[in-house]
Design an enzyme around this catalytic site. Sequence first.
Site, PDB file in Angstrom:
ATOM      1  N   ASN A  63      -2.841   2.230   0.076  1.00  0.00           N
ATOM      2  CA  ASN A  63      -2.876   2.131   1.399  1.00  0.00           C
ATOM      3  C   ASN A  63      -3.242   3.697   1.959  1.00  0.00           C
ATOM      4  OD1 ASN A  63      -1.997  -0.653   1.638  1.00  0.00           O
ATOM      5  ND2 ASN A  63       0.052   0.082   1.651  1.00  0.00           N
ATOM      6  N   GLU A 127      -9.395  -2.269   3.657  1.00  0.00           N
ATOM      7  CA  GLU A 127      -8.450  -3.427   4.203  1.00  0.00           C
ATOM      8  C   GLU A 127      -8.445  -3.039   5.922  1.00  0.00           C
ATOM      9  OE1 GLU A 127      -4.526  -4.980   2.719  1.00  0.00           O
ATOM     10  OE2 GLU A 127      -3.946  -3.041   3.815  1.00  0.00           O
ATOM     11  N   TRP A 217      12.393  -6.859  -1.004  1.00  0.00           N
ATOM     12  CA  TRP A 217      10.780  -6.509  -0.788  1.00  0.00           C
ATOM     13  C   TRP A 217      10.520  -5.480  -1.746  1.00  0.00           C
ATOM     14  CZ3 TRP A 217       9.343  -1.665   1.391  1.00  0.00           C
ATOM     15  CH2 TRP A 217       7.950  -1.260   1.254  1.00  0.00           C
ATOM     16  N   ARG A 248       7.537  -9.039   6.707  1.00  0.00           N
ATOM     17  CA  ARG A 248       7.146  -9.698   5.457  1.00  0.00           C
ATOM     18  C   ARG A 248       7.007 -11.240   5.678  1.00  0.00           C
ATOM     19  NH1 ARG A 248       4.917  -5.715   4.906  1.00  0.00           N
ATOM     20  NH2 ARG A 248       4.956  -4.258   3.362  1.00  0.00           N
ATOM     21  N   ASP A 350      -4.009 -12.004  -2.960  1.00  0.00           N
ATOM     22  CA  ASP A 350      -3.273 -10.796  -2.156  1.00  0.00           C
ATOM     23  C   ASP A 350      -1.850 -10.921  -2.742  1.00  0.00           C
ATOM     24  OD1 ASP A 350      -2.653  -8.708  -0.422  1.00  0.00           O
ATOM     25  OD2 ASP A 350      -2.028 -10.278   1.098  1.00  0.00           O
ATOM     26  N   HIS A 387       6.875   5.149   2.284  1.00  0.00           N
ATOM     27  CA  HIS A 387       6.155   4.080   3.065  1.00  0.00           C
ATOM     28  C   HIS A 387       6.239   4.508   4.246  1.00  0.00           C
ATOM     29  CE1 HIS A 387       4.829   0.246   4.096  1.00  0.00           C
ATOM     30  NE2 HIS A 387       4.360  -0.058   2.930  1.00  0.00           N
ATOM     31  N   SER A 434       1.243   4.326  -2.546  1.00  0.00           N
ATOM     32  CA  SER A 434       0.914   4.801  -4.066  1.00  0.00           C
ATOM     33  C   SER A 434       0.240   5.669  -4.469  1.00  0.00           C
ATOM     34  CB  SER A 434       0.542   3.510  -4.659  1.00  0.00           C
ATOM     35  OG  SER A 434      -0.720   2.957  -4.202  1.00  0.00           O
TER      36      SER A 434
END
Length: 625
Positions: A63, A127, A217, A248, A350, A387, A434
């Site tokens: 990400n 993405e 999650w 989600r 995914d 995050h 990450s």
Amino acid sequence: MPQAFETVEVQTDLLILGGGMAACGAAVEAAYWAKKNGVKVTLVDKAAMDRSGAVAMGLSAINQYVGLKDGQNTMKDYVDYVRNDLMGITREDLVASIARHVDSTVHLFEKWGLPIWKDKEGGYVHEGRWQLMINGESYKIIVAEAAKNALGPENIIERVFITKPLVEGGKCVGAVGFSVRENKFYVFKAKAVVCAMGGAVGVFKPRSTGEGAGRAWYPPFNSGASASFTIQAGAEMTCQEVRFIPVRFKDAYGPVGAWFLLFKSAATTAGGGNYMMERRPELNNWAPYGLVKPVPANLRNYLMMLDVMEGKGPVYMQTAEAIQKIADSEPDPKAQKKKLKELESEAWEDFLDMTISQALLWAATDTQPEEKPSEIAAAEPYFIGSHSGASGAWVSGPKDIAPPEYFWGYENMTTVKGLFAAGDASGASSHKFSSGSCTEGRIAAKSAIRYIVKEKPAAPSIDGGAVEKLKAEAIAPLALYDEHCNKTTDPEVNPEYILPRMYMMRLQKLMDEYAGGVSAQFTTSEAMLKKGLDFMKLLKEDSEKLAARNLHELMRVWENRHRTDQADAHIQAMLFREETRWPGYYFRADKPKMDEANWKVFVNLTYDPAKGEWAAKKVPIKTIF
Ligand code: SFD
Ligand code: AMP
């Protein structure tokens, strides 16, 4: 019969706590600098590094990739993105420091064997603006392998659960913990410590209880160890009010990023309304942040929640529509069919690459993404500084970017000398994910070794008496159980102790009802928070009566103690911040508006373990870019 526990003492220079993305980055970097400087490095993980931490199941995207070399974006672009997403509350120096190095970490991942999707020209497949698609089922194994090769197996201790820091003369000089497999208590004596034990899950009552307990999650095995460790060491903490609630796929927590960004899917309510369009005027109330693209994650949540609270749910990701639209853009029916097949398999991959349970749920509910939409929902609150949350320790920035107020000699060092933090453990620098967490681990380890080499801290002198006291405290729940378990017919119900599962449910109920969890529609107020603190005081008293039937449960006891520290800090910070700044994450019903004049500041907390007291203060935000 009290169980016999051996004490194992490990003497090292740099102690890395955790084996996740940040710790693996720290290990790789530390190994390089340690060799040059004759420094001994030891890494301790509660689990097996190959599959420990948030990336255990793998991921389907990286990400954070800035693309500096190809001129795709600048460091400032990333800072602007993060600042806006966090409604103005961010440490620009820390975000910039990670952004300028993150690409090199991603290139290392590729060198270590991580397959990153490529387009026809050989460039990375994006993405979204910052996100790269990967075949990431084995992401963690690949990164852990590099870390293990760099450090050597003799310097890695797995399956040891860290309970508390060792602090001497205001410096962090190590940590203690116990093996989750053998009756061994560990004392790690070190000159510097990098804390990278992830975020916290299970502080709030999850949507799935009973039938699906443990389903969440974020990985259930990250339970607030970083927060507790830094809090108990007396480090200044920041953004403890900034929880993260991701939207989600409902009930199995499949990621939405690929659907929103790659497949450009819309989400609608049952009647077909698109809340992101219909509720747009609401964003004016959260200007300037609400008016910038992308709309901050909490506000995207909030617009959806407004519809849900009006009874317009369920909310659906319109997967079939999105897939069909992309396929239709192909020139002829044959190409369209081929594209459709390709998209279908990408959709399944995914989930299979990072949230296998969601693929199982699709299979179990006869869901074909190309045929029917899938329900999405806001999850429960998590503490994840890496995050879109921001909670963590307050750390020094880098010398060349940080203003003097944010710099105290060694980047990523907390306000406690010798204690460094990275990934979920460090605060106010969100959107590391990450790749950024691994990068921050590298930065922190290099800085910690510089601290060891320059400051030459003396070897810790923690005496045997202090160690015995810590050991007794760590393993007391086993003896407590043994002493009383035969006093009732069902050992789960006993007036002399509380088992960790019961304790966790009590904590989660408290947080859910008083601190703005799922059942309270993420809403709280001063009165609710104060009442919550009353119950917290009683819960903390009872935490001394936590009992464990075996080593596994002893770990559960300590996980809950760590969660309790995170919960306490969260309530304290929400109470101190007298405004609502992140609707969609939480709403202070008694202070329903954002107050830029008084609250565009960091809220920092410090805990005094001796007195059991918190101190909260405002810290100014410095604009650098
Ligand atoms: O999109 C102790 N994340 C994503 N990042 C991405 O780059 N792409 C994605 O696609 C991502 N998505 C995602 C992500 C996470 C999860 C769970 C899902 C989906 C389902 C975020 C990253 O994973 C995250 O930012 C980093 O992993 C954070 O790194 P770090 O190092 O701060 O935490 P960790 O990796 O969880 O490691 C923690 C380690 O600590 C150990 N540990 N060790 C000793 N004693 C204790 N008491 C300990 N407690 C914990 C753990 O074992 C572990 O080794 S997306 O869907 O959002
Ligand atoms: P997620 O799967 O929600 O974790 O998202 C993966 C990445 O895409 C993260 O960087 C998110 O911040 C980002 N993201 C997810 N949904 C959106 C959206 N609707 N608009 C912009 N960014 C998004």
